[in-house]
Scaffold this motif. Structure first.
Motif, PDB file in Angstrom:
ATOM      1  N   GLU A 190       0.841  -1.195   0.000  1.00  0.00           N
ATOM      2  CA  GLU A 190       0.000   0.000   0.000  1.00  0.00           C
ATOM      3  C   GLU A 190       0.875   1.244   0.000  1.00  0.00           C
ATOM      4  O   GLU A 190       2.010   1.225   0.485  1.00  0.00           O
ATOM      5  CB  GLU A 190      -0.880   0.048   1.255  1.00  0.00           C
ATOM      6  N   ASP A 191       0.328   2.341  -0.540  1.00  0.00           N
ATOM      7  CA  ASP A 191       1.024   3.623  -0.438  1.00  0.00           C
ATOM      8  C   ASP A 191       0.623   4.331   0.850  1.00  0.00           C
ATOM      9  O   ASP A 191      -0.122   3.772   1.685  1.00  0.00           O
ATOM     10  CB  ASP A 191       0.754   4.495  -1.665  1.00  0.00           C
ATOM     11  N   GLY A 192       1.117   5.549   1.047  1.00  0.00           N
ATOM     12  CA  GLY A 192       0.864   6.275   2.290  1.00  0.00           C
ATOM     13  C   GLY A 192      -0.585   6.653   2.512  1.00  0.00           C
ATOM     14  O   GLY A 192      -0.970   6.991   3.635  1.00  0.00           O
ATOM     15  N   ASN A 193      -1.412   6.580   1.468  1.00  0.00           N
ATOM     16  CA  ASN A 193      -2.832   6.903   1.599  1.00  0.00           C
ATOM     17  C   ASN A 193      -3.699   5.659   1.781  1.00  0.00           C
ATOM     18  O   ASN A 193      -4.930   5.756   1.766  1.00  0.00           O
ATOM     19  CB  ASN A 193      -3.305   7.678   0.361  1.00  0.00           C
ATOM     20  N   GLY A 194      -3.039   4.521   1.942  1.00  0.00           N
ATOM     21  CA  GLY A 194      -3.788   3.289   2.131  1.00  0.00           C
ATOM     22  C   GLY A 194      -4.264   2.650   0.844  1.00  0.00           C
ATOM     23  O   GLY A 194      -5.017   1.669   0.877  1.00  0.00           O
ATOM     24  N   LYS A 195      -3.822   3.159  -0.296  1.00  0.00           N
ATOM     25  CA  LYS A 195      -4.210   2.593  -1.582  1.00  0.00           C
ATOM     26  C   LYS A 195      -3.325   1.390  -1.895  1.00  0.00           C
ATOM     27  O   LYS A 195      -2.094   1.479  -1.838  1.00  0.00           O
ATOM     28  CB  LYS A 195      -4.077   3.640  -2.688  1.00  0.00           C
ATOM     29  N   ILE A 196      -3.944   0.276  -2.222  1.00  0.00           N
ATOM     30  CA  ILE A 196      -3.177  -0.920  -2.594  1.00  0.00           C
ATOM     31  C   ILE A 196      -2.626  -0.739  -4.001  1.00  0.00           C
ATOM     32  O   ILE A 196      -3.389  -0.559  -4.962  1.00  0.00           O
ATOM     33  CB  ILE A 196      -4.044  -2.178  -2.514  1.00  0.00           C
TER      34      ILE A 196
END
Length: 760
Positions: free
Chosen positions: A707-713
């Motif tokens: 995941e990235d820092g925004n919680g996007k997988i």
């Protein structure tokens, strides 16, 4: 179409192919060179004179691929070769655990055809070399028998991985054939003429049980092996394929030009062996067996060896000499055979192991007098004695991968092969190799372009190892000496505990051992010992050695043989932890101890080797203080396998959702992520004949997400089985954080990672 019968002269169809690198030879060395180079962006022409790839590993010969792991019969722990050869072996176990050579053919063809940068020419033989001014190759002429086409293969760089060295020979490259004298390189193992100077060829055969009586009539040319083969009583109805490696012939002949004569002699032997097994009356169990396959192409061991700027010798191997231009390692024994082969009354081989893996320098990988010719495979620059250790396929392929990386540098920087070592590009070559999964002993990857090096690393947990689980313990008799390999750090050694059972009052001898050579796994240094008087029944022994250690290392907690004692073992497996035994593996001349002959120039030492799964359980030891050696910083320390430390991050066993967080102070543009998992680098992964107990190594993380820092997988992986996962994102991920969430491989194996790297 209708063609005129006119008498005009005709010529063969001709095609000119230009490439950045021409690789001649489609054995494992040529395949790994071609794939590695293609993945580095080079245009590659791969020329193979057979209809399948793999050389001695192919279905035409059917020899298992082996290297430093040596059937798990030596003291080279976690030594399976990395990079493309590892990828192929891991995939073969996944797709082909039964060891079907035809399936391996398919895997190799599939791997090569997936690379758009490779032009593959099968059934194509090189027959002429064209040189430019000086000692530089301009092009090769080759002919394909299947499409009746002539090829002109043009490049600025050529790699001879052909085994017999057709390109090197025709180009005038300096080469050797036969053994050197003992005096030339001060090699005590250099053979005399009575032993012979060349290793011979071997043909294999396979049998099949058809469930009904099968008769056999031998051909007229079949040999009476009972009269001509001194070791004929060693034949039996159970062993076939490359377990009969010792059916060898040709070491007294020219192993290049006499190959057809050698093949016929081997056919005489094979069909005579089967006549003996089927018709002698000695093997009633062979009644329902048929001869399913006999090799048409001999497996070659030795012919020409070409000279580079350095010739590797016996002392390089035995003394494990360090080379600043090391690009790979070997670990097979110095394995020499009598030239008379199967007709000799001597033992079929002399295998002498070193105490660990040895460096192979870059200077062995190019011709000393042909400026643009790389050397790969069994023909690299080594003495006859050293050849005994470097000639095996996994080692050859591993070394060949370095040729591909060197070729990339040559193309990028307009260099000739020799100039890499002369112009300061050696560190760059070593760095690129390590990035691709190629471990070089004594080196660690230092890569400033890896964004993880500048990040803050945290994890949901780090295993603080205080002992193995006692659930569902196993009890095994101490019929052979056993030891647990334990990674310890500088400071006071913890106290150990182990449950045992004694059948009578006895004395249990326990020794704490280390290795004389740093990073080695031969327990030849006694650190402490104790004798424990135990009474009948179950009990816990306390092992307090009161020892201070001054360096990080693996120690061997060793329990000497005692038939009156059983030890507790566990089903739990953890990356970097392993049990070993002072057992026997006669397949590689391991009889528990190597006793060097006087004046042989090799070492005497004990073998302590692991057991194959489903055995190979760890001793269920407990500790007073945890071993904090599995921290998350290990994923960026530049070493991707156990050495003096595990070099792996391992999650706590009770961490239900293990994660690694990679956090930067500002946003990064990330396009490529590389993760190295644990596929058990101690498992030999023989490619044919021998089967494997699982298709996926039990330590390997199967499922994970990023995941990235925004919680996007940004990436999801299900069902991974490979060591090295290279994730090329479709577009750059702009973020100040990555979170890798993993599932434990099983309830008995915690998640582990050797390396995480990120690139823009």
């Amino acid at each position: 179409m209708i063609y005129s019968k006119g008498g005009a002269s005709r010529t063969l169809k001709k095609e000119v192919i230009a490439a950045d690198l021409v690789v001649v030879g489609g054995g494992m060395s040529g395949v790994c060179t071609a794939i590695t180079a293609a993945r580095q962006g080079l245009r590659v022409t791969l020329v193979q004179d057979r209809s399948v790839l793999g050389g001695n590993a192919s279905s035409e010969v059917r020899l298992w691929i082996l290297g430093a792991t040596s059937h798990m019969g030596n003291n080279n722990r976690w030594s399976r070769e990395g990079g493309v050869i590892d990828e192929i072996l891991v995939e073969n176990v996944y797709r082909n655990p039964e060891g079907n050579a035809v399936i391996l053919d398919m895997i190799l063809l599939d791997k090569v055809k997936q690379e758009d940068n490779i032009r593959l020419l099968l059934n194509t033989s090189v027959y002429e070399v064209h040189k430019a001014a000086g000692d530089r190759i301009k092009s090769l002429s080759a002919f394909c028998s299947q499409n009746s086409t002539q090829y002109e293969l043009m490049s600025s760089l050529f790699c001879d991985a052909s085994g017999d060295g057709i390109v090197g020979f025709l180009s005038g490259a300096a080469f050797r054939m036969g053994a050197e004298t003992r005096e030339e390189f001060d090699e005590a193992m250099a053979p005399d003429t009575s032993y012979g100077e060349l290793l011979g060829h071997t043909l294999y055969f396979y049998t099949k049980d058809v469930g009904k009586t099968v008769s056999y009539t031998a051909p007229a040319f079949a040999m009476d092996v009972t009269k001509e083969i001194p070791r004929f009583k060693n034949f039996n109805a159970k062993e076939h394929g490359c377990k009969l490696w010792w059916v060898e012939y040709g070491g007294r002949l020219d192993t290049v030009h006499d190959t057809e004569e050698i093949k016929w002699e081997l056919w005489k032997i094979i069909y005579g062996v089967w006549d003996y097994i089927k018709n002698s009356g000695q093997f009633p169990e062979a009644d329902t067996l048929t001869l399913e396959w006999v090799g048409m192409v001999p497996g070659k061991r030795e012919s020409r060896r070409f000279e580079g700027d350095y010739i590797l010798t016996q002392k390089d191997i035995v003394e494990q000499r360090q080379h600043p231009d090391a690009i790979a390692y070997g670990g097979w024994s110095i394995d020499l055979h009598p030239a008379d082969g199967v007709f000799s009354d001597r033992q079929p081989c002399n295998q002498w192991h070193s105490k660990g893996i040895f460096h192979i320098p870059y200077r062995c990988l190019y011709s000393r007098n042909i400026e643009n010719l790389f050397l790969a495979g069994r023909l690299i620059s080594v003495s006859h004695v050293a050849f005994g250790a470097t000639r095996v396929m996994a080692t050859c392929a591993y070394v060949a991968q370095a040729v591909a990386m060197a070729a990339k540098l040559c193309v990028q920087q307009q260099l000739l092969p020799r100039e890499i070592g002369q112009t300061g590009y050696m560190k760059e070559l070593q760095k690129e190799l390590q990035r691709s999964g190629q471990y070089i002993p004594g080196f660690h990857l230092s890569d400033s372009s890896d964004l993880v090096q500048q990040a803050e690393l945290t994890s949901s947990s780090n295993l603080d190892f205080k002992g193995f689980s006692k659930e569902h313990m196993l009890w095994k008799p101490l019929t052979i000496a056993a030891a647990q390999l334990i990674p310890v750090t500088v400071g006071t050694l913890p106290i150990f505990f182990l449950d045992i059972e004694a059948t009578q009052t006895t004395v249990l001898n326990v020794e704490l051992r280390g290795s004389e050579r740093k990073g080695g796994f031969t327990p030849d240094r006694e650190l402490a010992k104790m004798q424990i008087r135990v009474k009948p029944g179950f009990q816990t022994v306390t092992l307090d050695f009161e020892l201070e250690l001054n360096e990080d290392q693996y120690i061997f907690l060793t329990f000497l043989q005692n038939e009156h004692v059983r030890l507790a073992y566990t089903h739990q497996r953890i990356s970097g932890l392993l049990s070993v035994f002072n057992g026997v593996n006669k397949a590689v001349s391991n009889n528990g101890k190597q006793v060097a002959l006087p004046g042989s120039g090799v070492d005497s030492f004990e073998f302590w080797t692991p057991q194959r799964r489903p055995d190979g359980h760890n001793l269920a030891i407990q500790l007073t203080a945890g071993l904090s050696v599995f921290g998350v910083e290990n994923v960026r320390n530049g070493i991707d396998r156990p050495t003096v430390r595990p070099n792996a991050w391992v999650a706590a066993t009770d961490d239900q959702q293990p994660i690694i967080s990679i956090k930067w102070k500002k946003k990064q543009h990330i396009r490529r992520i590389e993760i190295n998992f644990d596929t058990d680098l101690d498992h030999a992964m023989e490619s044919v004949l021998m089967t494997h107990p699982e298709t996926v190594m039990p330590f390997c993380v199967r499922n994970y997400t990023i995941e990235d820092g925004n919680g996007k997988i940004i990436y999801t992986q299900q069902g991974n089985f490979q060591t090295r996962n290279v994730i090329e994102l479709p577009e750059s991920c702009v973020t100040d954080q990555l979170i890798i969430s993993l599932e434990h491989p099983s309830a008995e194996v915690p998640a582990a990672i050797f390396a995480v790297r990120c690139y823009a």
